[in-house]
Design an enzyme around this catalytic site. Structure first.
Site, PDB file in Angstrom:
ATOM      1  N   HIS A  13       0.845  -1.188   0.000  1.00 46.07           N
ATOM      2  CA  HIS A  13       0.000   0.000   0.000  1.00 46.07           C
ATOM      3  C   HIS A  13       0.876   1.231   0.000  1.00 46.07           C
ATOM      4  CE1 HIS A  13      -3.502   2.508   0.837  1.00 46.07           C
ATOM      5  NE2 HIS A  13      -2.684   3.216   1.584  1.00 46.07           N
ATOM      6  N   ASP A  70     -14.766   3.279   7.669  1.00 49.75           N
ATOM      7  CA  ASP A  70     -13.710   4.194   7.211  1.00 49.75           C
ATOM      8  C   ASP A  70     -14.253   5.154   6.164  1.00 49.75           C
ATOM      9  OD1 ASP A  70     -10.969   5.207   6.802  1.00 49.75           O
ATOM     10  OD2 ASP A  70     -11.282   4.335   4.824  1.00 49.75           O
ATOM     11  N   ARG A  92     -13.884  13.442   8.067  1.00 54.96           N
ATOM     12  CA  ARG A  92     -12.580  14.069   8.360  1.00 54.96           C
ATOM     13  C   ARG A  92     -12.196  15.043   7.268  1.00 54.96           C
ATOM     14  NH1 ARG A  92      -9.057   9.246   8.217  1.00 54.96           N
ATOM     15  NH2 ARG A  92      -7.363  10.726   8.397  1.00 54.96           N
ATOM     16  N   SER A 118      -7.272   4.379   9.358  1.00 57.00           N
ATOM     17  CA  SER A 118      -8.020   4.390   8.099  1.00 57.00           C
ATOM     18  C   SER A 118      -7.365   3.449   7.073  1.00 57.00           C
ATOM     19  CB  SER A 118      -8.055   5.835   7.575  1.00 57.00           C
ATOM     20  OG  SER A 118      -8.409   5.885   6.226  1.00 57.00           O
ATOM     21  N   LYS A 168      -8.538  -0.947   5.998  1.00 58.36           N
ATOM     22  CA  LYS A 168      -8.802  -1.506   4.656  1.00 58.36           C
ATOM     23  C   LYS A 168      -7.828  -2.646   4.348  1.00 58.36           C
ATOM     24  CE  LYS A 168      -8.750   2.804   3.488  1.00 58.36           C
ATOM     25  NZ  LYS A 168      -8.825   4.183   3.086  1.00 58.36           N
TER      26      LYS A 168
HETATM   27  N1  URA Z   1      -5.426   7.331   2.859  1.00 59.09           N
HETATM   28  C1  URA Z   1      -6.423   6.725   3.530  1.00 59.09           C
HETATM   29  O1  URA Z   1      -6.931   5.692   3.098  1.00 59.09           O
HETATM   30  N2  URA Z   1      -6.843   7.275   4.682  1.00 59.09           N
HETATM   31  C2  URA Z   1      -6.320   8.397   5.221  1.00 59.09           C
HETATM   32  O2  URA Z   1      -6.720   8.823   6.277  1.00 59.09           O
HETATM   33  C3  URA Z   1      -5.281   9.031   4.508  1.00 59.09           C
HETATM   34  C4  URA Z   1      -4.847   8.458   3.327  1.00 59.09           C
END
Ligand code: URA
Length: 433
Positions: A82, A161, A168, A183, A187
């Site tokens: 990621h 999320d 946010r 966050s 995932k």
């Molecule tokens: N990418 C994400 O998936 N979440 C965040 O809070 C910031 C970047």
């Protein structure tokens, strides 16, 4: 339990219990807790932080708020990577086939472009016919057959999320390390892989502007991953300058294919080798040097390129475009950017160059915008290069000629020229194990 008391507790700097965090996530997803209450809690977390235990609990609750992918039907070690987001970051297109060629199973869910940063799913969709919307059964079948499959995120992956991130975004609470870490990791945990390598970017084009903040984020995410029983590492890499030379969807696929075919050395190749080698270390428990040598071998001998072709074919993409990248669609218009002075390039600001590429049509200004896959930028010069007045530093591409004026201005504002040579920064700042 009342959300009012949970907000007040965090506002006053106390640690929330696991039950309180679970109560918040469940009831916010179901709609019992209102946006204004969740916003207040996010701001209290932004200001007062979270302990590692609170962050792990929040992550697990968010991961479990929707589908948890079950990859047990895939034989072998399942790996994921990621990136926290960058400009010109086409590393997944190179790293995924490398590690698949070395026997890892890449069952990967990727995202679309966000703001000035690009997304793997958009890049793959720029290959005619490439299908990123496979059913879970097709996804698993494809990974078992070819060792690699990259799809878009399913609608019900970590819905908590999705809701919290949107909130946010609108309440100036994105830039909190525990909130970003939970966050991203929610995932990754829901996506089900055994090994995860995180590419944490720092610099002008990244969320984290300094390597020190990137290190804090990386450590938090590695702690969360380990707390959830995963094998995790984070590589902290530079995003002051775009990665590689091409920015924009088709242009980035072409550059990735060039590297997969030639293994040619570049900043992009070095970051890809570091990411892939760290995945191999986690997957097979071997030393880094041995992993790196295996990675370089499959990059040089064409096996990684062969895996990329297999992936494109298995997901319905037009393989002939990859074999002859000159056949990709080209933008109708091209414009050269010229150096205004003799000297050196002191900075190529990734955020401004990424934004210029979005203005050209390579990304979305609003979520409903249609991407121009041919749009983008080829950088001929980057930070540290010597230039002469009038020399071509970049080419801009777009199907819509009207986009050039503001893109050009944005692009040139990202280039800083100097009489003195720039200090070189390390491409990889640190690896967090
Ligand atoms: N990418 C994400 O998936 N979440 C965040 O809070 C910031 C970047």
């Amino acid at each position: 339990m009342r959300i009012y008391d949970i907000i007040a507790k965090k506002r006053d700097g106390y640690e929330l219990s696991d039950e309180e965090i679970a109560f918040f996530v469940k009831n916010y997803v179901s709609g019992e807790i209102k946006d204004y209450q969740a916003s207040a809690l996010m701001m209290a977390i932004y200001l007062n932080g979270m302990t590692d235990r609170e962050t792990v609990t929040l992550t697990l609750e968010m991961a479990q708020s929707g589908d948890m992918l079950d990859l047990t039907a895939i034989d072998g070690v399942k790996v994921d990577k990621h990136s926290t987001g960058g400009v010109g970051d086409k590393t997944t297109l190179i790293v995924a086939p490398i590690v698949a060629a070395l026997g890892c199973k890449v069952a990967k869910m990727s995202g679309r472009g966000l703001g000035h940063t690009g997304g793997t799913v958009d890049k793959l969709e720029s290959i005619d016919g490439f299908n990123v919307a496979l059913s879970p059964e097709e996804f698993i079948r494809t990974v078992n057959k070819t060792g690699i499959c990259v799809v878009g995120q399913t609608g019900n992956l970590a819905p908590a999320d999705k809701k919290i991130y949107a909130l946010r975004d609108a309440t100036a609470t994105v830039g909190s390390i525990p909130l970003i870490a939970s966050s991203i990791m929610s995932k990754k945990l829901a996506a089900g892989s055994d090994c995860i390598v995180l590419d944490v970017k720092y610099g002008s084009g990244a969320f984290m502007k300094t390597p020190e903040d990137a290190l804090l984020l990386a450590e938090k995410m590695v702690t969360i991953g380990k707390g959830a029983g995963k094998r995790v590492r984070a590589v902290i890499s530079d995003m002051d300058t775009p990665l590689g030379k091409n920015i924009g969807n088709i242009l980035e696929v072409k550059e990735a294919v060039e590297i997969l075919r030639s293994g040619e050395d570049s900043d992009l190749t070095q970051v890809c080798i570091a990411l892939a080698a760290n995945i191999i270390v986690l997957a097979f428990g071997i030393e880094y040097n041995e992993a790196e040598s295996k990675v370089c071998t499959v990059l040089k001998n064409g096996e990684a390129y062969g895996k990329f072709l297999e992936m494109v074919k298995a997901q319905g993409g037009d393989v002939s475009l990859i074999e002859n990248t000159v056949n990709f669609r080209k933008a109708k218009y091209r414009k050269e950017m010229l150096s205004p002075a003799d000297g050196f390039i002191l900075a190529t600001d990734a955020e401004k160059i990424g934004s210029a590429s979005v203005v050209l049509g390579a990304g979305r200004a609003t979520k409903d915008d249609i991407i121009d896959y041919t749009a983008g930028i080829i950088l001929h010069k980057k930070t540290g290069n010597k230039v002469q007045k009038g020399e071509v530093i970049a080419e801009l591409f777009a199907d819509d000629e009207g986009r050039f004026a503001s893109a050009e201005e944005m692009f040139m504002s990202g280039f800083i020229f100097s009489e003195k040579e720039a200090e070189r920064k390390p491409l990889i700042y640190k690896v967090v194990e």
